[in-house]
Scaffold this active site. Structure first.
Site, mmCIF file in Angstrom:
data_model
loop_
_atom_site.group_PDB
_atom_site.id
_atom_site.type_symbol
_atom_site.label_atom_id
_atom_site.label_comp_id
_atom_site.label_asym_id
_atom_site.label_seq_id
_atom_site.Cartn_x
_atom_site.Cartn_y
_atom_site.Cartn_z
ATOM 1 N N SER A 15 0.820 -1.217 0.000
ATOM 2 C CA SER A 15 0.000 0.000 0.000
ATOM 3 C C SER A 15 0.857 1.271 0.000
ATOM 4 O O SER A 15 0.661 2.163 -0.823
ATOM 5 C CB SER A 15 -0.898 0.011 1.240
ATOM 6 N N GLU A 35 9.728 -5.933 -5.332
ATOM 7 C CA GLU A 35 8.736 -6.697 -4.579
ATOM 8 C C GLU A 35 9.143 -8.166 -4.584
ATOM 9 O O GLU A 35 9.357 -8.746 -5.644
ATOM 10 C CB GLU A 35 7.335 -6.517 -5.194
ATOM 11 N N THR A 42 0.258 -6.663 1.536
ATOM 12 C CA THR A 42 -0.621 -7.377 2.468
ATOM 13 C C THR A 42 -2.091 -7.082 2.201
ATOM 14 O O THR A 42 -2.924 -7.992 2.137
ATOM 15 C CB THR A 42 -0.269 -6.972 3.916
ATOM 16 N N CYS A 43 -2.427 -5.824 2.061
ATOM 17 C CA CYS A 43 -3.837 -5.440 1.942
ATOM 18 C C CYS A 43 -4.518 -6.182 0.792
ATOM 19 O O CYS A 43 -5.579 -6.780 0.964
ATOM 20 C CB CYS A 43 -3.933 -3.928 1.738
ATOM 21 N N CYS A 48 -6.736 -6.946 3.946
ATOM 22 C CA CYS A 48 -8.070 -6.310 3.902
ATOM 23 C C CYS A 48 -8.991 -6.874 2.823
ATOM 24 O O CYS A 48 -10.149 -7.212 3.103
ATOM 25 C CB CYS A 48 -7.936 -4.819 3.637
ATOM 26 N N LYS A 51 -9.864 -10.700 2.978
ATOM 27 C CA LYS A 51 -10.604 -10.873 4.242
ATOM 28 C C LYS A 51 -12.026 -10.353 4.127
ATOM 29 O O LYS A 51 -12.979 -11.022 4.524
ATOM 30 C CB LYS A 51 -9.866 -10.131 5.355
ATOM 31 N N ALA A 115 14.979 -7.154 -1.976
ATOM 32 C CA ALA A 115 16.009 -6.116 -2.020
ATOM 33 C C ALA A 115 16.567 -5.912 -0.621
ATOM 34 O O ALA A 115 15.825 -5.992 0.362
ATOM 35 C CB ALA A 115 15.414 -4.811 -2.538
ATOM 36 N N TYR A 180 -7.981 -7.449 16.262
ATOM 37 C CA TYR A 180 -9.046 -7.419 15.258
ATOM 38 C C TYR A 180 -8.939 -8.550 14.246
ATOM 39 O O TYR A 180 -9.953 -9.073 13.791
ATOM 40 C CB TYR A 180 -9.151 -6.030 14.592
ATOM 41 N N GLU A 184 -11.953 -11.100 13.685
ATOM 42 C CA GLU A 184 -12.583 -11.163 12.358
ATOM 43 C C GLU A 184 -12.582 -12.590 11.821
ATOM 44 O O GLU A 184 -13.603 -13.061 11.304
ATOM 45 C CB GLU A 184 -11.853 -10.239 11.384
ATOM 46 N N GLY A 264 -0.514 -10.918 16.705
ATOM 47 C CA GLY A 264 0.186 -9.653 16.478
ATOM 48 C C GLY A 264 1.073 -9.752 15.257
ATOM 49 O O GLY A 264 1.333 -10.848 14.745
ATOM 50 N N ASP A 305 3.491 -0.065 7.754
ATOM 51 C CA ASP A 305 3.580 -0.936 8.930
ATOM 52 C C ASP A 305 5.005 -1.101 9.458
ATOM 53 O O ASP A 305 5.198 -1.393 10.640
ATOM 54 C CB ASP A 305 3.023 -2.330 8.605
ATOM 55 N N THR A 313 -4.109 0.248 6.191
ATOM 56 C CA THR A 313 -3.831 0.562 4.789
ATOM 57 C C THR A 313 -3.956 2.048 4.458
ATOM 58 O O THR A 313 -3.031 2.624 3.865
ATOM 59 C CB THR A 313 -4.764 -0.282 3.888
ATOM 60 N N HIS A 438 -34.728 8.706 9.055
ATOM 61 C CA HIS A 438 -35.602 7.730 9.688
ATOM 62 C C HIS A 438 -36.222 6.803 8.651
ATOM 63 O O HIS A 438 -36.574 7.270 7.570
ATOM 64 C CB HIS A 438 -36.715 8.486 10.430
ATOM 65 N N GLU A 443 -29.671 7.037 13.116
ATOM 66 C CA GLU A 443 -30.377 8.201 13.671
ATOM 67 C C GLU A 443 -30.179 8.299 15.182
ATOM 68 O O GLU A 443 -30.300 9.368 15.764
ATOM 69 C CB GLU A 443 -31.861 8.194 13.300
#
Ligand SMILES: Cc1cc2nc3c(=O)[nH]c(=O)nc-3n(C[C@H](O)[C@H](O)[C@H](O)COP(=O)(O)OP(=O)(O)OC[C@H]3O[C@@H](n4cnc5c(N)ncnc54)[C@H](O)[C@@H]3O)c2cc1C
Length: 461
Positions: A15, A35, A42-43, A48, A51, A115, A180, A184, A264, A305, A313, A438, A443
């Protein structure tokens, strides 16, 4: 022009790295990006995006159940995990190609290699051994799942990385962790039909979130059949035929088909040569950077990160963009890490921005707390046993809304909109002056009139 092959070398096409590379190239910089795995990071590849697709899949079971109350009869549905994972992989591959395409359009040279940094302005590509001289190096290598202390049988444990590629849906799974990602995945697997046990060493899940939110979600998860075991850890994982026996620290054991740890993530700083060139690592394990993402070595920057600031992200993207604006756009740009709205895609969802009640009580002299729990309208006919929770924290001195916490359907979507108001400095009076929409759940946020509690520091009276 100095003796550089490129103006900017970016390590990691996730990201933060992709955004920085693209924006810097847009300013006319000669950019190369390395890369070692798949473009998107990761995202896109194992975070993200896949998932959230699994989250969508997991929610259909509830929808089929709820339909009966609205007059529908749905034939017994069946679920095919390999179809889901193949479709998710197809979408991930499409996005990877779109990211690669963007880099090509901006003339960013992409090298598929690990790299490492050789000196303050030289990077070595492990795939070919080639050395590249760069005016500036940007480290955007992200983070990696952490497995905790070595326990017997750790080799059988998977992380979220592998969870996307299981050949079968586990009938029974133990997930260790309370953050999280653990929560999740517990909800995803439970929604898809697995028997889920969440094991967490602390006293309650989602440390760092508001205590009411933590308690509310824990009850909702229990209502959905997830076993939440707090105060224990996984002490060992043994094989027994086709299954795993998970031994817990209280000497109890659970037989399952898969054991996953989500306890973690650690910044990806190892083996990069950072130490050799003198890049300082902060106490939290990430690269220490200043407000402009510059490390202790002036030609080396870091975003995302790997700096362990706010590991999300949109934050990595904003940091990458700000870096490029600052270094190549001639526009010193800071990233504001306060009041970052965020969501947990649990079932039900969580959306939060700002202070928790505990933080507000520590930091402010006067706090007014407004909160409500109610049955979402859809649950009336479906008769689903679920409640929404909403809480506003208001600075009693200035009337500013300093925290908003929502648990309920679409909480992630809601908090994005509420986030604009909170970021702009909306007061409770502004919320009250806004007409309700409504009938919606949202609301409630503009009709909270009764203070649940008001705290006053003695000296503030
Ligand atoms: C399961 C899961 C779910 C998540 N859900 C959300 C969510 O819902 N919302 C949200 O905002 N965030 C979420 N996140 C967090 C989010 O994915 C990260 O915050 C974000 O991807 C960080 O971006 P980054 O650029 O710092 O690193 P990354 O996106 O991780 O990119 C780093 C890249 O660097 C590459 N790399 C590493 N070392 C080298 C090297 N030496 N040479 C070459 N390449 C290298 C890696 O292969 C990787 O592609 C989730 C994370 C996980 C694991």
């Amino acid at each position: 022009m100095a003796d550089h092959d490129v103006d900017l070398f970016v390590i990691g096409a996730g990201s933060g790295g992709v955004r920085a590379a693209r924006v810097a190239a847009g300013y006319g910089a000669r950019v190369m990006i390395a890369e070692e795995f798949r473009v998107g990071g990761t995202c896109v590849i194992r975070g993200c995006v896949p998932k959230k697709l699994l989250v969508y899949a997991s929610r259909f079971a509830g929808e089929f159940d709820d339909a009966a109350g609205f007059g529908w009869s749905v034939p017994a549905p069946s679920f095919h995990w390999p179809s889901l994972t193949a479709n998710v992989e197809g979408e991930v591959t499409r996005l990877e190609a779109a990211y690669t395409d963007t880099l090509e359009r901006y003339n960013v040279a992409l090298v598929k290699s690990r790299a490492v940094i050789e000196d303050a302005q030289t990077v070595r590509l492990l795939a070919t051994g080639a050395r590249v001289r760069a005016g500036t190096i940007l480290v955007a290598t992200g983070a990696w799942p952490h497995y905790g202390p070595k326990i017997p049988g750790l080799e059988h444990v998977i992380s979220s990385n592998e969870a996307f590629h299981l050949t079968d849906l586990p009938k029974r799974i133990v997930i260790q962790g309370g953050g999280y990602i653990a929560v999740e995945f517990a909800c995803i697997f439970a929604g898809l039909g697995s028997a889920v046990t969440l094991v967490y060493r602390g006293e309650n899940i989602l440390r760092g979130f508001d205590d009411d939110v933590r308690e509310h979600l824990r009850n909702e998860m229990r209502n959905r059949g997830i076993t939440v075991t707090c105060g224990h850890t996984v002490a060992a994982v043994e094989t027994s035929g086709d299954e795993f026996v998970t031994r817990l620290s209280d000497h109890s054991s659970i037989a399952v088909d898969k054991v996953m740890f989500a306890i973690g993530r650690r910044p990806n700083v190892m083996g990069l040569g950072l130490h050799t060139v003198g890049v300082k690592i902060a106490e939290h394990g990430g690269i220490a950077v200043d407000d402009y993402s510059r490390s202790s070595v002036p030609s080396i920057y870091a975003v995302g990160d790997v700096t362990h600031r706010v590991n999300l992200t949109p934050v990595a993207i904003r940091e990458g963009h700000a870096f490029a604006d600052t270094v190549y756009g001639g526009n010193l740009t800071l990233v504001d890490h306060t009041n970052v709205p965020t969501a947990v895609f649990s079932e039900p969802e969580i959306g939060v921005i700002g202070l928790t009640e505990t933080q507000a009580r520590q930091r402010l002299d006067k706090i007014d707390v407004y909160k409500t729990t109610f049955r979402p309208m859809k649950a009336t006919l479906s008769r689903r046993d679920t409640r929404c929770f909403m809480k506003l924290l208001v600075d009693g001195t200035t009337d500013l809304v300093v925290g908003c916490h929502i648990v309920g359907p679409d909480a992630g979507e809601l908090i994005q909109a509420v986030g604009v108001a909170v970021k702009m400095g909306a007061s409770k009076a502004d919320f009250d002056a806004t007409m309700a929409v409504h009938p919606t759940a949202a609301e409630e946020l503009v009709t909270l009139r009764e203070k649940a509690v008001g705290y006053r520091r003695a000296a503030a009276e």
